[in-house]
Design a protein around this motif. Sequence first.
Motif, PDB file in Angstrom:
ATOM      1  N   SER A   1      -0.720  -4.228   4.739  1.00  0.00           N
ATOM      2  CA  SER A   1      -0.083  -2.976   4.336  1.00  0.00           C
ATOM      3  C   SER A   1      -1.011  -1.759   4.431  1.00  0.00           C
ATOM      4  CB  SER A   1       0.455  -3.128   2.925  1.00  0.00           C
ATOM      5  OG  SER A   1      -0.590  -3.453   2.051  1.00  0.00           O
ATOM      6  N   GLU A   2      -2.322  -1.943   4.159  1.00  0.00           N
ATOM      7  CA  GLU A   2      -3.186  -0.765   4.192  1.00  0.00           C
ATOM      8  C   GLU A   2      -3.338  -0.229   5.610  1.00  0.00           C
ATOM      9  OE1 GLU A   2      -3.959  -3.863   3.412  1.00  0.00           O
ATOM     10  OE2 GLU A   2      -6.114  -4.137   3.133  1.00  0.00           O
ATOM     11  N   ARG A   3      -3.237  -1.150   6.603  1.00  0.00           N
ATOM     12  CA  ARG A   3      -3.340  -0.697   7.988  1.00  0.00           C
ATOM     13  C   ARG A   3      -2.129   0.146   8.358  1.00  0.00           C
ATOM     14  NH1 ARG A   3      -6.973  -4.771   9.973  1.00  0.00           N
ATOM     15  NH2 ARG A   3      -6.654  -4.343  12.167  1.00  0.00           N
ATOM     16  N   ILE A   4      -0.958  -0.298   7.896  1.00  0.00           N
ATOM     17  CA  ILE A   4       0.260   0.468   8.188  1.00  0.00           C
ATOM     18  C   ILE A   4       0.173   1.835   7.531  1.00  0.00           C
ATOM     19  CG2 ILE A   4       2.779   0.437   8.105  1.00  0.00           C
ATOM     20  CD1 ILE A   4       2.653  -2.586   7.683  1.00  0.00           C
ATOM     21  N   ALA A   5      -0.270   1.828   6.250  1.00  0.00           N
ATOM     22  CA  ALA A   5      -0.341   3.092   5.518  1.00  0.00           C
ATOM     23  C   ALA A   5      -1.324   4.053   6.174  1.00  0.00           C
ATOM     24  CB  ALA A   5      -0.738   2.832   4.068  1.00  0.00           C
TER      25      ALA A   5
ATOM     26  N   VAL B   1      -5.265   5.964   0.306  1.00  0.00           N
ATOM     27  CA  VAL B   1      -4.320   4.859   0.228  1.00  0.00           C
ATOM     28  C   VAL B   1      -4.587   4.069  -1.050  1.00  0.00           C
ATOM     29  CG1 VAL B   1      -3.686   2.663   1.310  1.00  0.00           C
ATOM     30  CG2 VAL B   1      -4.007   4.691   2.730  1.00  0.00           C
ATOM     31  N   VAL B   2      -3.506   3.627  -1.677  1.00  0.00           N
ATOM     32  CA  VAL B   2      -3.634   2.778  -2.858  1.00  0.00           C
ATOM     33  C   VAL B   2      -3.072   1.413  -2.533  1.00  0.00           C
ATOM     34  CG1 VAL B   2      -2.944   2.449  -5.251  1.00  0.00           C
ATOM     35  CG2 VAL B   2      -3.384   4.737  -4.397  1.00  0.00           C
ATOM     36  N   LYS B   3      -3.849   0.366  -2.793  1.00  0.00           N
ATOM     37  CA  LYS B   3      -3.374  -0.980  -2.501  1.00  0.00           C
ATOM     38  C   LYS B   3      -3.333  -1.828  -3.761  1.00  0.00           C
ATOM     39  CE  LYS B   3      -3.673  -4.887   0.381  1.00  0.00           C
ATOM     40  NZ  LYS B   3      -4.386  -5.885   1.117  1.00  0.00           N
ATOM     41  N   ASN B   4      -2.336  -2.720  -3.835  1.00  0.00           N
ATOM     42  CA  ASN B   4      -2.195  -3.532  -5.042  1.00  0.00           C
ATOM     43  C   ASN B   4      -3.129  -4.734  -5.053  1.00  0.00           C
ATOM     44  OD1 ASN B   4      -0.887  -4.942  -3.017  1.00  0.00           O
ATOM     45  ND2 ASN B   4       0.702  -5.731  -4.389  1.00  0.00           N
TER      46      ASN B   4
ATOM     47  N   SER C   1       0.842  -1.199   0.000  1.00  0.00           N
ATOM     48  CA  SER C   1       0.000   0.000   0.000  1.00  0.00           C
ATOM     49  C   SER C   1       0.864   1.230   0.000  1.00  0.00           C
ATOM     50  CB  SER C   1      -0.886   0.036   1.246  1.00  0.00           C
ATOM     51  OG  SER C   1      -1.777  -1.041   1.218  1.00  0.00           O
ATOM     52  N   SER C   2       0.353   2.277  -0.660  1.00  0.00           N
ATOM     53  CA  SER C   2       1.130   3.500  -0.648  1.00  0.00           C
ATOM     54  C   SER C   2       0.264   4.676  -0.235  1.00  0.00           C
ATOM     55  CB  SER C   2       1.756   3.747  -2.012  1.00  0.00           C
ATOM     56  OG  SER C   2       0.751   3.802  -2.988  1.00  0.00           O
ATOM     57  N   ILE C   3       0.906   5.656   0.358  1.00  0.00           N
ATOM     58  CA  ILE C   3       0.214   6.874   0.769  1.00  0.00           C
ATOM     59  C   ILE C   3       1.138   8.045   0.493  1.00  0.00           C
ATOM     60  CG2 ILE C   3       0.998   6.601   3.175  1.00  0.00           C
ATOM     61  CD1 ILE C   3      -1.624   8.012   4.001  1.00  0.00           C
ATOM     62  N   GLU C   4       0.536   9.140   0.060  1.00  0.00           N
ATOM     63  CA  GLU C   4       1.331  10.314  -0.268  1.00  0.00           C
ATOM     64  C   GLU C   4       1.225  11.319   0.875  1.00  0.00           C
ATOM     65  OE1 GLU C   4      -0.413  12.844  -3.143  1.00  0.00           O
ATOM     66  OE2 GLU C   4       1.487  13.312  -4.110  1.00  0.00           O
TER      67      GLU C   4
END
Length: 680
Positions: A613-617, A633-636, A549-552
Amino acid sequence: MHSIPRALPSLADHITIILSSNNLFRLKQLHQIHTQLLINGCVTSTSLLTDFLTSCYRSQKHQQYPLLFLQNLPKPDPFLWNSMVRVSIESENLQDFLGFYNGLRENNLVPNKSTISLILRSFASLCATHLGESFHCQILKMGFVSEMVLQTGLLDFYAKVGDLASAKMVFDEMPERDVVANNAMISALGKHGCIEEAQSLFDSMLERNSCSWNSMITCYCKLGRIDSARQIFDCNPVRDVVSWNAIIDGYCKLEQLMNAEELFFRMGSAKNSVTWNTMIAGYVQSKEFGRAICAFQQMQSESVKPTEVTMVSLLSACAHLGALDMGEWIHAYIRRKKFRVDVVLGNALIDMYCKCGSIEAALDVFYGLRVKNIFCWNSIIVGLGMYGYGKEAIDVFISMEKESIKPDGVTFVGLLSGCSHSGLMSAGRRYFSQMSSLYGVVPGIEHYGCMVDLLGRAGFLEEALELIKTMPMKPNSVVWGSLLRACQVHKDTKVSEQVTRYLLELDPCDGGNYVFLSNLYASLNRWDDVKICRRLMIERGVRKTPGCSSIEVDNIVHEFVAGDASHPDFTQINVFLDEIEKKLKGHGHKPDTASVLHDIDDEEKEIIIRYHSERIAVAFGLMNTPPGKAIRVVKNLRTCNDCHSALKLISKVFKREIIVRDRNRFHQFSNGSCSCKDYW
DNA sequence: GTAGGGTTAG
């Protein structure tokens, strides 16, 4: 006698004032000028009038005015008519163009050479094959036969619309061929893969310029024959910046970034904006989004002017990264630099906003576009569907029909998946049956996939299975996967087993399928089957795609991989995750561990889930953004059930809107509920 | 004349 000289300066002044004040919206003034001009018999300077009329047209508010004006002139003015024909075709508005062009012809005027060239070029870029062909006939009738420039224009037109036969005909009929014509023919041949013919034409040419060499480089690149292209590049005696750009692009298209970069760096300060655009686009095509953005920053520090094309690539990078702040910054930059937002850039903006979780902004751009093509319509329909706005997607589809835009396969993917995400059963069925009968679009496997999903989600498992069995093509893993997912939602284990066997057979390399199957067995406490699954994965060397997951935050995209501790703030995040967990439990959250692959005890499972990962993000976002700011958040992968319910609760407890883009769609969590209404 | 850009089902 002296009434006219007195009127003239005031009239010219009048126009100048209107033009300079950028205020073209006063109809009253327009009429005033109009009347005066007619009285004066149009003695104002033509260039001023051209400015005035073209500005009127571009202002969008009084687009119909210039035509009216020209029609009412006492004496037809060839220069004005030509100008308006050019302006209208430049703005890709075919309807207006035809209005002006027909007006010009009705006044017994002929388009001049530069107008004809522009029309041909525009027809080529709009792929307006029929218009171009009939225009060709008209040019012949008007007696422009032997003009080499126009013949080359025609040659180019036929080459671009893919009519190699006509291109050859024009070429063969040319009494003499200069290097320009030869080059156009080379590139036409190259585009159709006739590389031998192109090569022999090239070899036979007595005079070659750098374009001839560059065309050959491009030809070989387009065919993927990069080594031949490189050979030509290396022995090109007139190598220019275009040669470098062409070969760099060739490497980029084959995702050979190392080779591309090697040449790119070797160019030093000889790089122009196209070079940078090529490299940036190359990074985006190879999914190196961060490097694309870095390259843009470097481009600026080397004072090379970015262009619309740069913006399109960057927006695409933002869309993939889900980097909304960056995307908004680029949009502001586009406005500041007054870049022309055409269909391509417009679509890139729409797509960026859709994929970055701001459907409202996407709609703003969409409705603000004067000219929309099928890509723009598709992007917004697909976008609305992803948010669960199926009804709205259908509304847009209906207005698309009203504007006589013919839907294609992608439109129906958007429409059907939109129906599926919103549970619009009957509409989905209707459009699926109409797509071939009414719209002439033959359903592909992706459309069957949508229907299986639509039926499956709604619980019509048998019907979905029946559709798979009767569909005209071999079902792929996506189709079976949809059904399997539906089986899981509706707790049907009967169909599942049958489906899973097909799945593993079809796609033995997709780790996701094994995980899914294993989870299914785990939820049924069939631990032996779980073990078999895991053993198969090891034997076949298949690995689970790690959740990422990514976050800006502050224009930097932070990536988190499930269970990965490499982020510099990991310890703090971890402490915060504990806090979140405690709060959630206090609000009655019960971890749902069904999605965990391993046969391990419950406490350990909870830890694994917590590190999704989304929880961490999201935790990182809560820690590093001001209260009240939405977290995106964007998750793969697809969000698991536990994370979904946890995020709902987090949105309530921490009073934050959380927008997660997972593999399939958007989830907008707010005050304890999700926009998908738990139907995903 | 030569180079650069966009949508697609689980």
